[in-house]
Scaffold this motif. Structure first.
Motif, PDB file in Angstrom:
ATOM      1  N   ALA A   1       0.821  -1.190   0.000  1.00  0.00           N
ATOM      2  CA  ALA A   1       0.000   0.000   0.000  1.00  0.00           C
ATOM      3  C   ALA A   1       0.859   1.244   0.000  1.00  0.00           C
ATOM      4  O   ALA A   1       1.805   1.362   0.758  1.00  0.00           O
ATOM      5  CB  ALA A   1      -0.923  -0.005   1.212  1.00  0.00           C
ATOM      6  N   ALA A   2       0.523   2.200  -0.882  1.00  0.00           N
ATOM      7  CA  ALA A   2       1.266   3.446  -0.959  1.00  0.00           C
ATOM      8  C   ALA A   2       0.361   4.655  -0.823  1.00  0.00           C
ATOM      9  O   ALA A   2       0.822   5.739  -0.566  1.00  0.00           O
ATOM     10  CB  ALA A   2       2.022   3.532  -2.286  1.00  0.00           C
ATOM     11  N   THR A   3      -0.953   4.473  -1.002  1.00  0.00           N
ATOM     12  CA  THR A   3      -1.900   5.556  -0.821  1.00  0.00           C
ATOM     13  C   THR A   3      -3.065   5.054   0.017  1.00  0.00           C
ATOM     14  O   THR A   3      -3.244   3.855   0.198  1.00  0.00           O
ATOM     15  CB  THR A   3      -2.444   6.064  -2.176  1.00  0.00           C
ATOM     16  OG1 THR A   3      -3.321   5.064  -2.718  1.00  0.00           O
ATOM     17  CG2 THR A   3      -1.320   6.333  -3.158  1.00  0.00           C
ATOM     18  N   ASP A   4      -3.863   5.981   0.526  1.00  0.00           N
ATOM     19  CA  ASP A   4      -5.012   5.624   1.341  1.00  0.00           C
ATOM     20  C   ASP A   4      -6.286   5.488   0.519  1.00  0.00           C
ATOM     21  O   ASP A   4      -7.340   5.214   1.057  1.00  0.00           O
ATOM     22  CB  ASP A   4      -5.217   6.683   2.434  1.00  0.00           C
ATOM     23  CG  ASP A   4      -4.063   6.715   3.430  1.00  0.00           C
ATOM     24  OD1 ASP A   4      -3.466   5.647   3.651  1.00  0.00           O
ATOM     25  OD2 ASP A   4      -3.769   7.800   3.959  1.00  0.00           O
ATOM     26  N   VAL A   5      -6.193   5.716  -0.783  1.00  0.00           N
ATOM     27  CA  VAL A   5      -7.357   5.661  -1.650  1.00  0.00           C
ATOM     28  C   VAL A   5      -7.562   4.237  -2.146  1.00  0.00           C
ATOM     29  O   VAL A   5      -6.631   3.592  -2.611  1.00  0.00           O
ATOM     30  CB  VAL A   5      -7.181   6.621  -2.845  1.00  0.00           C
ATOM     31  CG1 VAL A   5      -8.392   6.552  -3.766  1.00  0.00           C
ATOM     32  CG2 VAL A   5      -6.969   8.037  -2.345  1.00  0.00           C
ATOM     33  N   VAL A   6      -8.796   3.737  -2.043  1.00  0.00           N
ATOM     34  CA  VAL A   6      -9.096   2.396  -2.545  1.00  0.00           C
ATOM     35  C   VAL A   6      -9.206   2.460  -4.062  1.00  0.00           C
ATOM     36  O   VAL A   6      -9.990   3.245  -4.594  1.00  0.00           O
ATOM     37  CB  VAL A   6     -10.405   1.875  -1.947  1.00  0.00           C
ATOM     38  CG1 VAL A   6     -10.761   0.509  -2.544  1.00  0.00           C
ATOM     39  CG2 VAL A   6     -10.296   1.775  -0.432  1.00  0.00           C
ATOM     40  N   PRO A   7      -8.431   1.676  -4.789  1.00  0.00           N
ATOM     41  CA  PRO A   7      -8.484   1.708  -6.254  1.00  0.00           C
ATOM     42  C   PRO A   7      -9.855   1.329  -6.786  1.00  0.00           C
ATOM     43  O   PRO A   7     -10.616   0.608  -6.140  1.00  0.00           O
ATOM     44  CB  PRO A   7      -7.423   0.680  -6.660  1.00  0.00           C
ATOM     45  CG  PRO A   7      -6.513   0.596  -5.487  1.00  0.00           C
ATOM     46  CD  PRO A   7      -7.382   0.778  -4.286  1.00  0.00           C
ATOM     47  N   GLY A   8     -10.174   1.788  -7.978  1.00  0.00           N
ATOM     48  CA  GLY A   8     -11.440   1.470  -8.600  1.00  0.00           C
ATOM     49  C   GLY A   8     -11.489   0.037  -9.095  1.00  0.00           C
ATOM     50  O   GLY A   8     -10.469  -0.614  -9.283  1.00  0.00           O
ATOM     51  N   GLY A   9     -12.702  -0.471  -9.302  1.00  0.00           N
ATOM     52  CA  GLY A   9     -12.896  -1.777  -9.910  1.00  0.00           C
ATOM     53  C   GLY A   9     -12.796  -2.956  -8.975  1.00  0.00           C
ATOM     54  O   GLY A   9     -13.041  -4.094  -9.392  1.00  0.00           O
TER      55      GLY A   9
END
Length: 291
Positions: free
Chosen positions: A55-63
């Motif tokens: 994990a590198a960001t706190d945003v959940v990827p789309g799809g």
């Protein structure tokens, strides 16, 4: 198009994971090679992946989800009897259970549909038709049997941000998953085309990718607009197939189409570039390691 991944755009503000900026030029370094792939074995966002994404960001990827923000992707059938058939689906509003019938138009379409095999060797960018009752349909022809994932990229009317929902699709028949192609800086495309990629994909940090189109060894300088742009880029993370669809900045019609991107995690990604030339849309595919 918009996704749940973070992207920095130079000319258009688009939220996504992999973007691009036009005119990167010779200052862009080569894409991370295969021998530089990360060795960490922990999956990004709490999920294990084949290439050990971290994990590198706190945003959940789309799809990654079939339901998100009050909307659900509902396939009429999650299995096709063969490699050719028809896909039918609706986007349902969870609060009412009814299909969505009004969408914002982005890049000439209300909804963009991507179908990709789990081994990331098969890819289709489709444009389904919506009936008055909210049912979407499109013919589909896939190269082989096996496990696929369907991605619907859209923005319901009244929503400020778009979203990407994903659902599994099975295609009946004998199937053996293929190995993910190795990293290469060049991709051959049917018709005598070659696409070259430069740049570095970094987790949690904006970076630039430049893709240049050649035909018979010569730069293509008359690319044709496809859905309002000279190229469209989709990125899928190996393992969980986290999704990103972004568009280039305004620029000249080739040979270079470029993007500014932020990878959500370390790991291996498969990039698919759609471009149009001589009246036909073609696709180039690359394997890229974010480390």
């Amino acid at each position: 198009m918009r996704t749940g991944l973070k992207i920095t755009a130079f000319a258009a503000a688009v939220a996504a994971t992999f973007g691009t900026a036009y005119g990167v030029g010779s200052g862009v370094s080569p894409v991370t090679a295969a021998d530089e792939r990360p060795s960490n074995e922990h999956g990004g966002h709490g999920q294990n992946t084949e290439e050990g994404a971290v994990a590198a960001t706190d945003v959940v990827p789309g799809g990654l989800q079939v339901s998100e923000r009050g909307y659900t992707l509902a396939l009429a059938k999650d299995r096709l009897p063969g490699t050719s058939g028809e896909l039918r689906f609706t986007i349902r509003k969870d609060a009412t259970g009814k299909p969505v019938t009004s969408y914002e138009t982005e890049h000439g379409k209300e909804l963009h549909l991507i179908v990709a095999s789990r081994d990331l060797t098969a890819y289709r960018h489709l444009h389904p038709v919506r009936a008055a009752d909210g049912t979407w349909s499109t013919p589909v022809s896939l190269p082989k049997a096996g496990d696929y994932r369907v991605f619907a990229d859209f923005t319901p009317s009244g929503e400020k941000e778009g979203l990407t929902l994903g659902a599994g699709l099975g295609v009946a028949g004998q199937y053996a998953p293929a190995r993910l192609p190795e990293h290469a800086a060049r991709a051959e495309v049917e018709g005598g085309y070659e696409v070259r990629i430069e740049g570095a994909l970094r987790p949690g940090a904006a970076s630039e990718l430049a893709l240049s189109v050649y035909k018979d060894g010569r730069p293509v300088t008359d690319l044709e607009p496809y859905l309002g742009a000279y190229g469209h880029l989709v990125a899928l993370r190996s393992g969980d197939l986290a999704y990103l669809h972004v568009h280039p900045h305004d620029g000249r019609p080739g040979p270079e189409v470029s993007f500014t991107a932020t990878a959500p995690s370390t790991g291996t990604y498969r990039l698919f570039l759609d471009f149009k030339h001589d009246g036909e849309v073609r696709t180039a595919a690359f394997t890229v390691h974010a480390a």
